[in-house]
Design a protein around this motif. Structure first.
Motif, PDB file in Angstrom:
ATOM      1  N   ARG A   1      17.051  17.898 -46.366  1.00  0.00           N
ATOM      2  CA  ARG A   1      17.612  18.216 -47.675  1.00  0.00           C
ATOM      3  C   ARG A   1      18.458  19.489 -47.618  1.00  0.00           C
ATOM      4  N   GLY A   2      19.267  19.578 -46.581  1.00  0.00           N
ATOM      5  CA  GLY A   2      20.206  20.687 -46.453  1.00  0.00           C
ATOM      6  C   GLY A   2      19.695  21.888 -45.690  1.00  0.00           C
ATOM      7  N   VAL A   3      18.391  21.926 -45.387  1.00  0.00           N
ATOM      8  CA  VAL A   3      17.812  23.060 -44.665  1.00  0.00           C
ATOM      9  C   VAL A   3      17.715  22.708 -43.187  1.00  0.00           C
ATOM     10  N   ALA A   4      18.315  23.546 -42.327  1.00  0.00           N
ATOM     11  CA  ALA A   4      18.278  23.294 -40.887  1.00  0.00           C
ATOM     12  C   ALA A   4      16.861  23.506 -40.357  1.00  0.00           C
ATOM     13  N   VAL A   5      16.286  22.469 -39.747  1.00  0.00           N
ATOM     14  CA  VAL A   5      14.927  22.560 -39.207  1.00  0.00           C
ATOM     15  C   VAL A   5      14.892  22.266 -37.713  1.00  0.00           C
ATOM     16  N   GLY A   6      16.047  21.983 -37.114  1.00  0.00           N
ATOM     17  CA  GLY A   6      16.069  21.677 -35.685  1.00  0.00           C
ATOM     18  C   GLY A   6      17.478  21.415 -35.214  1.00  0.00           C
ATOM     19  N   LYS A   7      17.580  20.868 -34.004  1.00  0.00           N
ATOM     20  CA  LYS A   7      18.903  20.574 -33.452  1.00  0.00           C
ATOM     21  C   LYS A   7      18.807  19.438 -32.447  1.00  0.00           C
ATOM     22  N   VAL A   8      19.953  18.819 -32.173  1.00  0.00           N
ATOM     23  CA  VAL A   8      20.049  17.737 -31.193  1.00  0.00           C
ATOM     24  C   VAL A   8      20.092  18.350 -29.789  1.00  0.00           C
ATOM     25  N   THR A   9      19.284  17.813 -28.874  1.00  0.00           N
ATOM     26  CA  THR A   9      19.255  18.341 -27.510  1.00  0.00           C
ATOM     27  C   THR A   9      19.770  17.351 -26.471  1.00  0.00           C
ATOM     28  N   ASP A  10      19.826  16.057 -26.815  1.00  0.00           N
ATOM     29  CA  ASP A  10      20.308  15.082 -25.832  1.00  0.00           C
ATOM     30  C   ASP A  10      20.717  13.793 -26.544  1.00  0.00           C
ATOM     31  N   ILE A  11      21.791  13.188 -26.047  1.00  0.00           N
ATOM     32  CA  ILE A  11      22.263  11.895 -26.558  1.00  0.00           C
ATOM     33  C   ILE A  11      22.523  10.994 -25.362  1.00  0.00           C
ATOM     34  N   SER A  12      21.931   9.812 -25.341  1.00  0.00           N
ATOM     35  CA  SER A  12      22.100   8.904 -24.202  1.00  0.00           C
ATOM     36  C   SER A  12      22.347   7.491 -24.716  1.00  0.00           C
ATOM     37  N   LEU A  13      22.411   6.556 -23.787  1.00  0.00           N
ATOM     38  CA  LEU A  13      22.707   5.158 -24.124  1.00  0.00           C
ATOM     39  C   LEU A  13      21.697   4.253 -23.432  1.00  0.00           C
ATOM     40  N   SER A  14      21.111   3.330 -24.188  1.00  0.00           N
ATOM     41  CA  SER A  14      20.137   2.386 -23.640  1.00  0.00           C
ATOM     42  C   SER A  14      20.615   0.965 -23.928  1.00  0.00           C
ATOM     43  N   ILE A  15      20.841   0.194 -22.842  1.00  0.00           N
ATOM     44  CA  ILE A  15      21.348  -1.174 -22.981  1.00  0.00           C
ATOM     45  C   ILE A  15      20.325  -2.154 -22.424  1.00  0.00           C
ATOM     46  N   ASP A  16      19.947  -3.121 -23.243  1.00  0.00           N
ATOM     47  CA  ASP A  16      19.064  -4.198 -22.814  1.00  0.00           C
ATOM     48  C   ASP A  16      19.939  -5.412 -22.547  1.00  0.00           C
ATOM     49  N   ALA A  17      20.248  -5.641 -21.266  1.00  0.00           N
ATOM     50  CA  ALA A  17      21.162  -6.728 -20.906  1.00  0.00           C
ATOM     51  C   ALA A  17      20.580  -8.092 -21.273  1.00  0.00           C
ATOM     52  N   ALA A  18      19.254  -8.240 -21.155  1.00  0.00           N
ATOM     53  CA  ALA A  18      18.628  -9.532 -21.440  1.00  0.00           C
ATOM     54  C   ALA A  18      18.731  -9.862 -22.929  1.00  0.00           C
TER      55      ALA A  18
END
Length: 224
Positions: free
Chosen positions: A60-77
């Motif tokens: 609700r507008g109050v900073a409580v944390g931050k993003v530390t990693d962004i990745s990609l997960s692909i399920d080919a099946a």
């Protein structure tokens, strides 16, 4: 003898400087650099373009944390794509008494009460995104599961994703055909001979009424 003394003084000065630097980092950081904050994972299925490492996590507008990693997960099946995003939640940004000290217990309770994560636009010009945490009463509450070794906070599509999906479900071609048909119907009605005759009859009736009112005025004037 003097040379040995100078070397000893230089060594003591360097050692003192190192100790002082370590002390400053420890005091100013208040343990921040040596304390691992609680980490959570969120899975998004749509585009996260505009979300970067370091982006804020807000409640609700109050900073409580931050993003530390962004990745990609692909399920080919299953031909599915998910985007795991790791975030750190800083307990020091949350107050409310001793019962809130256990961040994981707090997060588990909040998720069970309907807390979910959603991508929101932070800057319209740059397209930067933030992750917003909030309660969504209209969505079914979930449990705090563990995924890839991290507690998982459930997510919902962003407002833009929801709008896009709604538009995709609309029968656009059918609506366009009906609109064209309606416009053509109005055009035919306006240019119809019957409509033209109706307007002519209406004009004639107005002229007749106008003439009758004129005659009445003359009669009243004559007998006045």
């Amino acid at each position: 003898m003097s040379k040995k003394t100078n070397t000893a003084l230089l060594g003591a000065f360097v050692l003192g400087g190192i100790i002082l630097a370590v002390a400053v980092v420890t005091v100013l950081g208040a343990g921040r650099y040596f304390t691992r904050l609680p980490t959570y994972v969120m899975h998004f299925s749509g585009s996260v373009k505009g979300l970067t490492v370091g982006a804020p996590v807000v409640f609700r507008g109050v900073a409580v944390g931050k993003v530390t990693d962004i990745s990609l997960s692909i399920d080919a099946a299953a031909t599915s794509v998910r985007i795991p995003v790791l975030v750190e939640i800083d307990p020091r940004r949350i107050s409310g008494g001793a019962r809130l000290r256990n961040t994981h217990a707090l997060m588990r309770t909040l998720v069970e009460r309907g807390l979910k994560a959603q991508l929101q636009l932070q800057n319209l010009l740059t397209g930067q995104l933030v992750i917003e945490l909030d309660f969504h009463p209209g969505k079914a509450p979930e449990n705090l599961k563990v995924s890839a070794g991290y507690p998982e906070i459930p997510t919902i599509p962003s407002s833009m994703e929801q709008l896009t999906k709604t538009i995709e479900k609309l029968p656009v071609e059918e609506l366009l055909r009906k609109l064209i048909s309606a416009v053509e119907g109005v055009e035919k009605a306006v240019t119809s001979p019957d409509v033209a005759r109706s307007f002519q009859a209406l004009n004639q009736a107005i002229d007749d009424v106008r003439q009758m009112v004129t005659n009445i005025d003359r009669t009243v004037t004559l007998f006045s």
